[in-house]
Design a protein around this motif. Structure first.
Motif, mmCIF file in Angstrom:
data_model
loop_
_atom_site.group_PDB
_atom_site.id
_atom_site.type_symbol
_atom_site.label_atom_id
_atom_site.label_comp_id
_atom_site.label_asym_id
_atom_site.label_seq_id
_atom_site.Cartn_x
_atom_site.Cartn_y
_atom_site.Cartn_z
ATOM 1 N N PHE A 84 -3.639 -36.354 78.943
ATOM 2 C CA PHE A 84 -4.450 -37.006 79.969
ATOM 3 C C PHE A 84 -4.693 -36.059 81.143
ATOM 4 N N VAL A 85 -3.632 -35.428 81.601
ATOM 5 C CA VAL A 85 -3.746 -34.521 82.754
ATOM 6 C C VAL A 85 -4.558 -33.279 82.393
ATOM 7 N N SER A 86 -4.365 -32.782 81.183
ATOM 8 C CA SER A 86 -5.023 -31.530 80.794
ATOM 9 C C SER A 86 -6.503 -31.703 80.512
ATOM 10 N N PHE A 87 -6.871 -32.786 79.792
ATOM 11 C CA PHE A 87 -8.228 -32.886 79.265
ATOM 12 C C PHE A 87 -9.083 -33.996 79.870
ATOM 13 N N LEU A 88 -8.482 -34.940 80.588
ATOM 14 C CA LEU A 88 -9.273 -36.053 81.119
ATOM 15 C C LEU A 88 -9.272 -36.074 82.639
ATOM 16 N N PHE A 89 -8.112 -36.212 83.236
ATOM 17 C CA PHE A 89 -8.036 -36.248 84.690
ATOM 18 C C PHE A 89 -6.651 -35.805 85.157
ATOM 19 N N ILE A 96 -6.055 -22.600 80.969
ATOM 20 C CA ILE A 96 -4.821 -23.332 80.667
ATOM 21 C C ILE A 96 -5.029 -24.259 79.481
ATOM 22 N N ARG A 97 -6.190 -24.918 79.434
ATOM 23 C CA ARG A 97 -6.467 -25.826 78.327
ATOM 24 C C ARG A 97 -6.520 -25.080 76.993
ATOM 25 N N LYS A 98 -7.116 -23.901 77.008
ATOM 26 C CA LYS A 98 -7.178 -23.096 75.794
ATOM 27 C C LYS A 98 -5.782 -22.698 75.334
ATOM 28 N N ALA A 99 -4.920 -22.355 76.280
ATOM 29 C CA ALA A 99 -3.561 -21.957 75.923
ATOM 30 C C ALA A 99 -2.740 -23.133 75.409
ATOM 31 N N HIS A 136 -0.833 -28.763 71.640
ATOM 32 C CA HIS A 136 -1.224 -30.163 71.735
ATOM 33 C C HIS A 136 -1.607 -30.719 70.364
ATOM 34 N N LYS A 137 -2.363 -29.957 69.614
ATOM 35 C CA LYS A 137 -2.761 -30.398 68.276
ATOM 36 C C LYS A 137 -1.544 -30.524 67.362
ATOM 37 N N PHE A 138 -0.672 -29.525 67.411
ATOM 38 C CA PHE A 138 0.512 -29.559 66.552
ATOM 39 C C PHE A 138 1.381 -30.765 66.846
ATOM 40 N N PRO A 175 -19.064 -27.779 67.118
ATOM 41 C CA PRO A 175 -18.238 -26.805 67.846
ATOM 42 C C PRO A 175 -18.689 -26.520 69.256
ATOM 43 N N ASP A 176 -19.795 -27.113 69.729
ATOM 44 C CA ASP A 176 -20.257 -26.803 71.067
ATOM 45 C C ASP A 176 -19.234 -27.248 72.104
ATOM 46 N N ASN A 177 -18.880 -26.328 72.974
ATOM 47 C CA ASN A 177 -17.922 -26.597 74.058
ATOM 48 C C ASN A 177 -16.668 -27.255 73.509
ATOM 49 N N GLU A 178 -16.037 -26.615 72.521
ATOM 50 C CA GLU A 178 -14.923 -27.190 71.782
ATOM 51 C C GLU A 178 -13.774 -27.613 72.683
ATOM 52 N N ILE A 179 -13.557 -26.890 73.780
ATOM 53 C CA ILE A 179 -12.420 -27.199 74.641
ATOM 54 C C ILE A 179 -12.550 -28.593 75.239
#
Length: 249
Positions: A150-155, A162-165, A170-172, A238-242
């Motif tokens: 939530f903090v990383s990708f939404l709000f 940081i999100r890329k790292a 997160h997926k795992f 894949p557009d703007n995958e992050i």
């Protein structure tokens, strides 16, 4: 489900039909598993109650844990695959809402089992079995995963670097926690069956069959979810995958 990676290749219609069939199958299988569990505890194991009858209150535990940590969690994971052409913010809200619903059901399920142990006469020990250790670990990790996502990708949303790292971890952990929850549910229903001597009595073999079918449907549901999520052809465009990373992918 619209356009994207997997419907831009040669056998687009076949692939889309297969994807749709698998998604539909997951929902049918998941609902059947919930119905089997509700029938088992509602019809044959005394029904449901709150603190006025702690034995019946316990029956909420397996039902709500399965609803929260298996069914709604699995659907939340699928959200970014199913709603491929919906605006990402709407999918994020749906995804986060399903995960919040999962956490609510899991919390009520945990309260039910702790009440059953603490309010019994005499009180029962808590967290003494491998099932309880694995189950509680799954819920704690799930809560932490939801907060981090939530903090990383939404709000408020962290920087792109940081999100890329964070994304691979997160997926795992999203898939790992889901798998852990499936294991906890299967261990729990088996532990219950042994304690209640369901497996050792031919007079109630119909209950044994309900439990075995329930476990089988949970495995099938989880297998379909992990297959759809793990297949790279079913990912969002894949557009703007992050920006498209789900909270528990």
């Amino acid at each position: 489900m619209g356009k994207g990676t997997f419907d831009e290749i040669g056998s687009s219609r076949v692939t889309l039909k297969w994807f749709s069939l698998m998604v539909l199958s997951s929902q049918v299988v998941g609902v059947i598993a919930i119905i089997l569990l509700a029938v088992l505890f509602g019809q044959y194991r005394g029904g449901f109650s709150w603190t006025s009858d702690v034995e019946k209150e316990f029956n909420y535990h397996p039902l709500f844990m399965t609803l929260g940590m298996i069914f709604f969690y699995g659907d939340a994971i699928l959200a970014y695959r199913v709603f491929r052409d919906v605006k990402k913010l709407r999918v994020k809200i749906l995804h986060g809402s399903l995960l919040a619903l999962s956490l609510i059901f899991a919390s009520i399920g945990l309260k039910a089992v702790f009440d059953n142990h603490n309010l019994s006469t005499p009180p029962k020990d808590n967290l003494y079995s491998l099932h309880s250790w694995v189950g509680l670990t799954a819920v704690v990790l799930f809560g932490a995963q939801w907060v981090c996502g939530f903090v990383s990708f939404l709000f408020p949303k962290l920087s792109e670097q940081i999100r890329k790292a964070y994304m691979p971890s997160h997926k795992f952990w999203g898939k790992a926690i889901f798998t852990l929850a499936v294991g906890a549910v299967l261990m729990g229903i088996t532990e219950y069956s042994i304690f209640k001597k369901i497996y050792g009595s031919d007079e109630i073999k119909y209950q044994r069959n309900l439990i075995n079918f329930f476990g089988g449907f949970v495995i099938i549901f989880a297998g379909i979810i992990l297959y759809l999520v793990g297949n790279p052809g079913y990912q969002r465009p894949p557009d703007n995958e992050i920006e498209h990373v789900p909270l528990a992918d």
